[in-house]
Design a protein around this motif. Structure first.
Motif, PDB file in Angstrom:
ATOM      1  N   SER A  47     -36.771  56.985  23.212  1.00  0.00           N
ATOM      2  CA  SER A  47     -35.884  56.043  23.900  1.00  0.00           C
ATOM      3  C   SER A  47     -36.563  54.695  24.133  1.00  0.00           C
ATOM      4  N   GLY A  48     -37.911  54.658  24.236  1.00  0.00           N
ATOM      5  CA  GLY A  48     -38.605  53.392  24.410  1.00  0.00           C
ATOM      6  C   GLY A  48     -38.452  52.487  23.201  1.00  0.00           C
ATOM      7  N   ALA A  49     -38.607  53.082  22.016  1.00  0.00           N
ATOM      8  CA  ALA A  49     -38.480  52.317  20.774  1.00  0.00           C
ATOM      9  C   ALA A  49     -37.050  52.331  20.244  1.00  0.00           C
ATOM     10  N   ASN A  50     -36.187  53.180  20.832  1.00  0.00           N
ATOM     11  CA  ASN A  50     -34.786  53.284  20.437  1.00  0.00           C
ATOM     12  C   ASN A  50     -34.634  53.731  18.979  1.00  0.00           C
ATOM     13  N   ILE A  51     -35.486  54.661  18.568  1.00  0.00           N
ATOM     14  CA  ILE A  51     -35.438  55.192  17.195  1.00  0.00           C
ATOM     15  C   ILE A  51     -35.660  56.702  17.222  1.00  0.00           C
ATOM     16  N   PHE A  52     -35.297  57.329  16.115  1.00  0.00           N
ATOM     17  CA  PHE A  52     -35.633  58.734  15.902  1.00  0.00           C
ATOM     18  C   PHE A  52     -36.958  58.780  15.149  1.00  0.00           C
ATOM     19  N   GLN A  53     -37.808  59.722  15.533  1.00  0.00           N
ATOM     20  CA  GLN A  53     -39.089  59.887  14.865  1.00  0.00           C
ATOM     21  C   GLN A  53     -39.253  61.324  14.418  1.00  0.00           C
ATOM     22  N   CYS A  54     -39.812  61.484  13.245  1.00  0.00           N
ATOM     23  CA  CYS A  54     -40.107  62.816  12.743  1.00  0.00           C
ATOM     24  C   CYS A  54     -41.594  63.092  12.973  1.00  0.00           C
ATOM     25  N   PRO A  55     -41.929  64.212  13.612  1.00  0.00           N
ATOM     26  CA  PRO A  55     -43.331  64.488  13.929  1.00  0.00           C
ATOM     27  C   PRO A  55     -44.157  64.928  12.725  1.00  0.00           C
ATOM     28  N   CYS A  56     -43.497  65.273  11.619  1.00  0.00           N
ATOM     29  CA  CYS A  56     -44.251  65.863  10.503  1.00  0.00           C
ATOM     30  C   CYS A  56     -44.961  64.836   9.631  1.00  0.00           C
ATOM     31  N   HIS A  57     -44.247  63.819   9.165  1.00  0.00           N
ATOM     32  CA  HIS A  57     -44.856  62.857   8.239  1.00  0.00           C
ATOM     33  C   HIS A  57     -44.541  61.423   8.625  1.00  0.00           C
ATOM     34  N   GLY A  58     -44.136  61.197   9.857  1.00  0.00           N
ATOM     35  CA  GLY A  58     -43.938  59.831  10.340  1.00  0.00           C
ATOM     36  C   GLY A  58     -42.630  59.179   9.950  1.00  0.00           C
ATOM     37  N   GLY A  59     -41.659  59.930   9.519  1.00  0.00           N
ATOM     38  CA  GLY A  59     -40.358  59.339   9.195  1.00  0.00           C
ATOM     39  C   GLY A  59     -39.719  58.733  10.440  1.00  0.00           C
ATOM     40  N   LYS A  60     -39.048  57.596  10.252  1.00  0.00           N
ATOM     41  CA  LYS A  60     -38.377  56.934  11.374  1.00  0.00           C
ATOM     42  C   LYS A  60     -36.965  56.563  10.953  1.00  0.00           C
ATOM     43  N   TYR A  61     -36.039  56.719  11.896  1.00  0.00           N
ATOM     44  CA  TYR A  61     -34.620  56.414  11.667  1.00  0.00           C
ATOM     45  C   TYR A  61     -34.129  55.545  12.828  1.00  0.00           C
ATOM     46  N   ARG A  76     -30.891  54.091  15.337  1.00  0.00           N
ATOM     47  CA  ARG A  76     -29.904  54.813  16.151  1.00  0.00           C
ATOM     48  C   ARG A  76     -28.717  55.307  15.350  1.00  0.00           C
ATOM     49  N   ASP A  77     -28.471  54.711  14.200  1.00  0.00           N
ATOM     50  CA  ASP A  77     -27.367  55.172  13.359  1.00  0.00           C
ATOM     51  C   ASP A  77     -27.825  56.212  12.337  1.00  0.00           C
ATOM     52  N   GLY A  78     -29.116  56.547  12.357  1.00  0.00           N
ATOM     53  CA  GLY A  78     -29.639  57.552  11.440  1.00  0.00           C
ATOM     54  C   GLY A  78     -30.147  56.993  10.131  1.00  0.00           C
ATOM     55  N   ASN A  79     -30.155  55.664   9.987  1.00  0.00           N
ATOM     56  CA  ASN A  79     -30.664  55.055   8.752  1.00  0.00           C
ATOM     57  C   ASN A  79     -32.186  55.090   8.723  1.00  0.00           C
ATOM     58  N   VAL A  80     -32.749  55.330   7.546  1.00  0.00           N
ATOM     59  CA  VAL A  80     -34.206  55.377   7.397  1.00  0.00           C
ATOM     60  C   VAL A  80     -34.773  53.978   7.576  1.00  0.00           C
ATOM     61  N   ILE A  81     -35.785  53.847   8.445  1.00  0.00           N
ATOM     62  CA  ILE A  81     -36.444  52.550   8.616  1.00  0.00           C
ATOM     63  C   ILE A  81     -37.935  52.612   8.262  1.00  0.00           C
ATOM     64  N   ALA A  82     -38.486  53.822   8.141  1.00  0.00           N
ATOM     65  CA  ALA A  82     -39.896  53.945   7.741  1.00  0.00           C
ATOM     66  C   ALA A  82     -40.177  55.379   7.324  1.00  0.00           C
ATOM     67  N   GLY A  83     -41.223  55.517   6.517  1.00  0.00           N
ATOM     68  CA  GLY A  83     -41.684  56.851   6.143  1.00  0.00           C
ATOM     69  C   GLY A  83     -41.000  57.406   4.908  1.00  0.00           C
ATOM     70  N   PRO A  84     -41.269  58.685   4.626  1.00  0.00           N
ATOM     71  CA  PRO A  84     -40.825  59.280   3.359  1.00  0.00           C
ATOM     72  C   PRO A  84     -39.398  59.807   3.291  1.00  0.00           C
ATOM     73  N   PRO A  85     -38.617  59.879   4.377  1.00  0.00           N
ATOM     74  CA  PRO A  85     -37.278  60.462   4.215  1.00  0.00           C
ATOM     75  C   PRO A  85     -36.466  59.724   3.144  1.00  0.00           C
ATOM     76  N   PRO A  86     -35.855  60.471   2.221  1.00  0.00           N
ATOM     77  CA  PRO A  86     -35.112  59.840   1.124  1.00  0.00           C
ATOM     78  C   PRO A  86     -33.701  59.413   1.494  1.00  0.00           C
ATOM     79  N   GLU A  87     -33.176  59.957   2.590  1.00  0.00           N
ATOM     80  CA  GLU A  87     -31.781  59.697   2.960  1.00  0.00           C
ATOM     81  C   GLU A  87     -31.665  59.547   4.466  1.00  0.00           C
ATOM     82  N   PRO A  88     -30.566  58.931   4.909  1.00  0.00           N
ATOM     83  CA  PRO A  88     -30.318  58.868   6.360  1.00  0.00           C
ATOM     84  C   PRO A  88     -30.097  60.260   6.931  1.00  0.00           C
ATOM     85  N   LEU A  89     -30.175  60.364   8.255  1.00  0.00           N
ATOM     86  CA  LEU A  89     -29.813  61.616   8.914  1.00  0.00           C
ATOM     87  C   LEU A  89     -28.347  61.910   8.605  1.00  0.00           C
TER      88      LEU A  89
END
Ligand code: FES
Length: 142
Positions: A98-112, A114-127
């Motif tokens: 909530s501080g950064a207002n993003i979703f974070q994945c603990p495994c490989h640093g993926g970031k999304y 608030r709309d689920g769009n990928v903004i960093a890391g290896p995820p190939p698709e939005p949530l």
């Protein structure tokens, strides 16, 4: 069936069962089932308590379960949005920072965002987006 034949079958079943027990979780991890089903289900917390639409404030979110899979419902600009909490990279469960207002994945640093769009890391698709409707203040997802 003689003793030798029985022993061969027993050892085969033992090795087969062990291999299945070992590889099944690995396959489920590598190929997570993100199908939430076509029929609607009430959004509930981990204890099965149904989560009401009014309990989610503006810019707030609520994580819960949908058919045994984690999902997140957020309120963005007054509208409720539902996303799968399963990372599209290798299936780990994302958390909301909530501080950064993003979703974070603990495994490989993926970031999304608030709309689920990928903004960093290896995820190939939005949530994955989940269909949402409100029925008598209950959140129904499909
Ligand atoms: Fe989420 Fe790899 S599983 S970034």
């Amino acid at each position: 069936m003689n003793r030798r034949h029985f022993f061969e079958k027993f050892v085969g079943a033992l090795f087969g069962g062990t291999a299945l027990a070992f590889f099944a979780p690995a396959l489920a991890y590598l190929f997570p089932n993100r199908n939430f089903g076509a029929t609607g289900r009430e959004f509930a917390d981990a204890f099965g308590q149904v989560i009401s639409a009014n309990s989610i404030p503006e810019n707030g979110n609520q994580i819960g379960m949908l058919g045994g899979k984690p999902a997140i419902v957020l309120r963005n600009n007054g509208e409720l949005v539902a996303l799968s909490a399963v990372c599209t990279h290798l299936g780990c469960i994302v958390t909301f920072n909530s501080g950064a207002n993003i979703f974070q994945c603990p495994c490989h640093g993926g970031k999304y965002d608030r709309d689920g769009n990928v903004i960093a890391g290896p995820p190939p698709e939005p949530l994955e987006r989940i269909n949402i409707k409100i029925e008598d203040d209950k959140i129904v997802l499909s």
